[in-house]
Design an enzyme around this catalytic site. Structure first.
Site, PDB file in Angstrom:
ATOM      1  N   SER A   9     -19.894  21.975 -38.890  1.00 56.88           N
ATOM      2  CA  SER A   9     -20.005  22.997 -39.939  1.00 56.88           C
ATOM      3  C   SER A   9     -18.623  23.572 -40.259  1.00 56.88           C
ATOM      4  O   SER A   9     -17.741  22.845 -40.697  1.00 56.88           O
ATOM      5  CB  SER A   9     -21.002  24.076 -39.502  1.00 56.88           C
ATOM      6  OG  SER A   9     -21.338  24.912 -40.576  1.00 56.88           O
ATOM      7  N   ASP A  58     -31.028  19.853 -43.554  1.00 61.00           N
ATOM      8  CA  ASP A  58     -30.066  20.933 -43.308  1.00 61.00           C
ATOM      9  C   ASP A  58     -30.158  21.923 -44.468  1.00 61.00           C
ATOM     10  O   ASP A  58     -29.839  21.591 -45.613  1.00 61.00           O
ATOM     11  CB  ASP A  58     -28.662  20.319 -43.224  1.00 61.00           C
ATOM     12  CG  ASP A  58     -27.590  21.311 -42.810  1.00 61.00           C
ATOM     13  OD1 ASP A  58     -27.718  22.492 -43.161  1.00 61.00           O
ATOM     14  OD2 ASP A  58     -26.623  20.882 -42.165  1.00 61.00           O
ATOM     15  N   HIS A  60     -29.436  21.687 -39.194  1.00 55.31           N
ATOM     16  CA  HIS A  60     -28.039  22.053 -38.948  1.00 55.31           C
ATOM     17  C   HIS A  60     -27.783  22.434 -37.490  1.00 55.31           C
ATOM     18  O   HIS A  60     -26.683  22.835 -37.151  1.00 55.31           O
ATOM     19  CB  HIS A  60     -27.686  23.239 -39.860  1.00 55.31           C
ATOM     20  CG  HIS A  60     -26.214  23.470 -40.059  1.00 55.31           C
ATOM     21  ND1 HIS A  60     -25.408  22.619 -40.779  1.00 55.31           N
ATOM     22  CD2 HIS A  60     -25.387  24.475 -39.645  1.00 55.31           C
ATOM     23  CE1 HIS A  60     -24.167  23.080 -40.811  1.00 55.31           C
ATOM     24  NE2 HIS A  60     -24.123  24.203 -40.116  1.00 55.31           N
TER      25      HIS A  60
END
Length: 288
Positions: free
Chosen positions: A152, A231, A264
């Site tokens: 991320s 995600d 995620h």
């Protein structure tokens, strides 16, 4: 080996090595910084490859070492794996702890130029200079085999570190990276505070912009990026297709794998992290 300038906070036997947590006084960011480092048994006798992992928003040095299962793989592949915190902490700057997506836990791996952030929020230099050298100095690292990866915000950090420091890292990969921060809400919010309105500075920390002008050495295989189809940040903040499109225009090799049903979280990371170890190992094996 004895660590210089470091204070050991935690030590856990894991597989054939040890998971450590250290702190040290950072000159770069002006506060005490913590980091995790796994040292396999192999590193007691010889120099071994190093992987640096950069974590995402809200994370400390703990998230990766407690949730990813990295110790088994670091032991299996014989890698030292080091992971710094995601920001300075305790600097007492007004506004640095009010929101989860900016400030403490959200340093974006950039060197801020605007006051009051420019004194402490220098995470790019911290990761790629001070922390990088600290690990090499204190652990048995093969300096010719160093890679970087992240998740991320940390995937963004890994990619920009690779592009902005040509040749420093022999391999790079990412899980669900923020690929185009200068064009999405998270990045715009942070970059406006860190850099003011100078969008040229924003672009200097944006992987989609950097790949278009990169002229350094390339990895042997395409850069590996993994992305989950479920995600919930993908289509608002991550935009992997923007990086892929920019890379194609300059014939830069990137492989982005989309995995059906994954989100995620660290469940996603722990599922595919061994693929990243294999990827970095194969890159290192072709270094003379």
């Amino acid at each position: 080996m004895a660590a210089t300038g470091l204070t050991r906070e935690q030590s856990f036997k894991a597989f054939d090595g040890y998971q450590y947590v250290y702190n040290h006084e950072s000159e770069t960011v002006g506060c005490k910084m913590k980091f995790g480092v796994y040292v396999p048994q192999k590193a007691e006798k010889e120099k071994v490859p190093l992987l640096i992992f950069l974590s995402g928003l809200t994370c400390t040095e703990q998230n990766f070492i407690t949730k990813s299962g990295v110790q088994r793989l670091a032991s299996k592949y014989g890698f030292i794996v080091a992971n710094p915190d995601t920001s300075p902490r305790g600097c007492k700057i007004e506004g640095d702890s009010e929101n989860w997506d900016f400030g403490e836990g959200a340093g974006y791996y950039v060197d801020a130029t605007e006051n009051p952030w420019s004194k402490n929020y220098r995470m790019f230099s911290y990761v790629n200079d001070e922390f990088y050298q600290l690990i090499i100095k204190n652990f048995n690292v093969d300096v010719n085999r160093i890679g970087i990866f992240g998740h991320s915000m940390g995937g963004h950090g890994a990619l920009i570190s690779y592009f902005k420091r040509p040749g420093q890292y022999k391999s790079v990969s990412a899980f669900a990276p923020i690929t185009n921060p200068s064009k999405v809400e998270w990045g715009i919010k942070a970059f406006t505070k860190f850099f003011g309105q100078d969008e040229l500075l924003w672009k200097q920390y944006d992987a989609t912009e950097l790949v278009a002008s990169y002229h350094g050495p390339k990895t042997r295989a395409p850069i590996l990026i993994d992305q989950g189809s479920d995600d919930n940040f993908r289509n608002k903040y991550l935009f992997p297709e923007r990086l892929i499109d920019a890379a194609k225009k300059v014939s830069f090799p990137i492989e982005c794998r989309e995995h059906e049903g994954y989100d995620h979280s660290y469940y996603f990371i722990m599922t595919f992290i061994e693929d990243h170890f294999k990827y970095h190992k194969e890159e290192f094996e072709h270094i003379k």
